[in-house]
Design a protein around this motif. Structure first.
Motif, PDB file in Angstrom:
ATOM      1  N   ILE A 237       0.833  -1.195   0.000  1.00  0.00           N
ATOM      2  CA  ILE A 237       0.000   0.000   0.000  1.00  0.00           C
ATOM      3  C   ILE A 237       0.871   1.249   0.000  1.00  0.00           C
ATOM      4  O   ILE A 237       0.612   2.214  -0.740  1.00  0.00           O
ATOM      5  CB  ILE A 237      -0.941  -0.001   1.218  1.00  0.00           C
ATOM      6  CG1 ILE A 237      -1.808  -1.270   1.219  1.00  0.00           C
ATOM      7  CG2 ILE A 237      -1.795   1.249   1.250  1.00  0.00           C
ATOM      8  CD1 ILE A 237      -2.643  -1.465  -0.027  1.00  0.00           C
ATOM      9  N   CYS A 238       1.912   1.233   0.799  1.00  0.00           N
ATOM     10  CA  CYS A 238       2.837   2.371   0.844  1.00  0.00           C
ATOM     11  C   CYS A 238       3.477   2.589  -0.522  1.00  0.00           C
ATOM     12  O   CYS A 238       3.592   3.729  -0.993  1.00  0.00           O
ATOM     13  CB  CYS A 238       3.901   2.147   1.909  1.00  0.00           C
ATOM     14  SG  CYS A 238       5.054   3.538   2.095  1.00  0.00           S
ATOM     15  N   TYR A 239       3.876   1.512  -1.182  1.00  0.00           N
ATOM     16  CA  TYR A 239       4.510   1.647  -2.496  1.00  0.00           C
ATOM     17  C   TYR A 239       3.572   2.345  -3.487  1.00  0.00           C
ATOM     18  O   TYR A 239       4.002   3.206  -4.270  1.00  0.00           O
ATOM     19  CB  TYR A 239       4.926   0.283  -3.045  1.00  0.00           C
ATOM     20  CG  TYR A 239       5.343   0.369  -4.487  1.00  0.00           C
ATOM     21  CD1 TYR A 239       6.586   0.893  -4.839  1.00  0.00           C
ATOM     22  CD2 TYR A 239       4.470  -0.012  -5.505  1.00  0.00           C
ATOM     23  CE1 TYR A 239       6.949   1.028  -6.167  1.00  0.00           C
ATOM     24  CE2 TYR A 239       4.826   0.124  -6.836  1.00  0.00           C
ATOM     25  CZ  TYR A 239       6.063   0.639  -7.163  1.00  0.00           C
ATOM     26  OH  TYR A 239       6.413   0.788  -8.476  1.00  0.00           O
ATOM     27  N   LEU A 240       2.300   1.986  -3.472  1.00  0.00           N
ATOM     28  CA  LEU A 240       1.363   2.593  -4.413  1.00  0.00           C
ATOM     29  C   LEU A 240       1.173   4.080  -4.155  1.00  0.00           C
ATOM     30  O   LEU A 240       0.921   4.855  -5.081  1.00  0.00           O
ATOM     31  CB  LEU A 240       0.019   1.870  -4.352  1.00  0.00           C
ATOM     32  CG  LEU A 240       0.007   0.470  -4.964  1.00  0.00           C
ATOM     33  CD1 LEU A 240      -1.308  -0.239  -4.653  1.00  0.00           C
ATOM     34  CD2 LEU A 240       0.222   0.536  -6.473  1.00  0.00           C
ATOM     35  N   LEU A 241       1.268   4.497  -2.903  1.00  0.00           N
ATOM     36  CA  LEU A 241       1.058   5.896  -2.551  1.00  0.00           C
ATOM     37  C   LEU A 241       2.353   6.710  -2.503  1.00  0.00           C
ATOM     38  O   LEU A 241       2.328   7.920  -2.733  1.00  0.00           O
ATOM     39  CB  LEU A 241       0.354   5.983  -1.194  1.00  0.00           C
ATOM     40  CG  LEU A 241      -1.055   5.397  -1.139  1.00  0.00           C
ATOM     41  CD1 LEU A 241      -1.586   5.442   0.280  1.00  0.00           C
ATOM     42  CD2 LEU A 241      -1.995   6.131  -2.088  1.00  0.00           C
TER      43      LEU A 241
END
Length: 310
Positions: A237-241
């Protein structure tokens, strides 16, 4: 907004990742699917329903997925995640139920109906995704990319070479890695660096009801390093944001499916057999301090959602 399908096996770190995804306004969650992994598929499905109820997101469909790997026997990780998969917090009984469709057909239907490509995020074993590839090739052009928590180029956590998600169903991982679809692999090479310190976890407890819930889950989590706890799945999730936190290196990666090295993800770092071909963007480094700061900053969004604020 980023349209996503989340395929998960909650599991404490899955639960924390989903808590962010359900409450961050940058995501359009089209579908949640369960898979056997950290605990049985009955329990992972129930845990998805508990979290959509907790965050008042019952409109997000939940579909039950595979109860066992493609070929090998199923072995869970309840010794890490507890018998229920989400111990420590007393969730209310879900107000919603899983849809009648199985996860794979629900994925296919969602993809085929999409008006723009969808990112598929997988934080458990890849059994559902492998079956999607095999059964519904017509749906694959509607996938923007796979963002996978799993694998490792630097050693394993269930054997000397294998990471849990890939080890659970290496045959499925092999199908996924050979699919030709764009893949981002976020494995132990970065997730064991992206630690939440025990001080940070204690501070989270003071951040409203969501902070209390996360704190109780994370303190019940059996995966602990010397400097804190890794929230492996949160990195997807962090990677996508915040992709700028991550260093990606392109490799050809093969999955070992049999023998003592089963579940290993082997990259051709010396170009010995891949003839220059690449199939995976491998996360090889992370700004761990930025990750920890980003994580804490997500909790106000969760409390807003819980309180019914826009």
């Amino acid at each position: 907004m980023i349209p996503i399908i989340l395929d998960m096996d909650p599991g404490i770190d899955d639960a924390v990742a989903l808590s962010i995804a359900l409450t961050n306004p940058n995501f359009d969650i089209k579908l949640l699917t369960s898979v056997a992994g950290n605990v049985s598929v009955d329990k992972t499905t129930a845990n998805l329903l508990k979290l959509t109820t907790f965050f008042n997101r019952q409109e997000v469909p939940v579909a039950r997925g595979a109860s066992k790997p493609l070929k090998k026997a199923f072995v869970d990780a309840s010794y890490i995640h507890g018998a229920s998969g989400m111990p420590g917090y007393d969730f209310e009984t879900p107000k919603n139920q899983a849809i009648a469709q199985d996860a794979v057909s629900a994925m296919a239907e969602t993809l085929l109906a999409a008006t723009e490509p969808i990112t598929v995020v997988a934080t458990g074993s890849y059994t559902n995704i492998a079956q999607l590839i095999q059964r519904y090739p017509e749906a694959l052009p509607h996938i923007k990319r796979f963002v996978l928590m799993g694998g490792s180029l630097s050693g394993g956590n269930v054997s000397s070479v294998a990471e849990f998600n890939v080890f659970t169903d290496p045959d499925a991982a092999d199908i996924v890695f050979k699919s030709g679809i764009d893949i981002v692999m976020i494995g132990l090479d970065v997730t064991l660096k992206a630690l939440l310190s025990l001080k940070t976890i204690d501070a989270v407890a003071k951040l409203g009801e969501c902070g209390k819930m996360l704190h109780q889950l994370m303190t019940a989590y059996g995966d602990t390093e010397a400097d804190g706890k890794p929230m492996h799945d949160v990195n997807t999730i962090c990677y996508l944001l915040a992709p700028e936190f991550y260093t990606l290196t392109d490799y050809w990666v093969d999955v070992i499916t049999q023998g003592p090295a089963a579940g290993a993800t082997v990259a051709d770092t010396q170009n010995r057999w891949s003839q220059g071909k690449k199939n995976v963007h491998v996360a090889t480094d992370i700004d761990a301090a930025a990750f920890e700061k980003w994580f804490v900053a997500q909790i106000p969004n969760m409390n807003k959602q819980l309180e019914g604020e826009e």
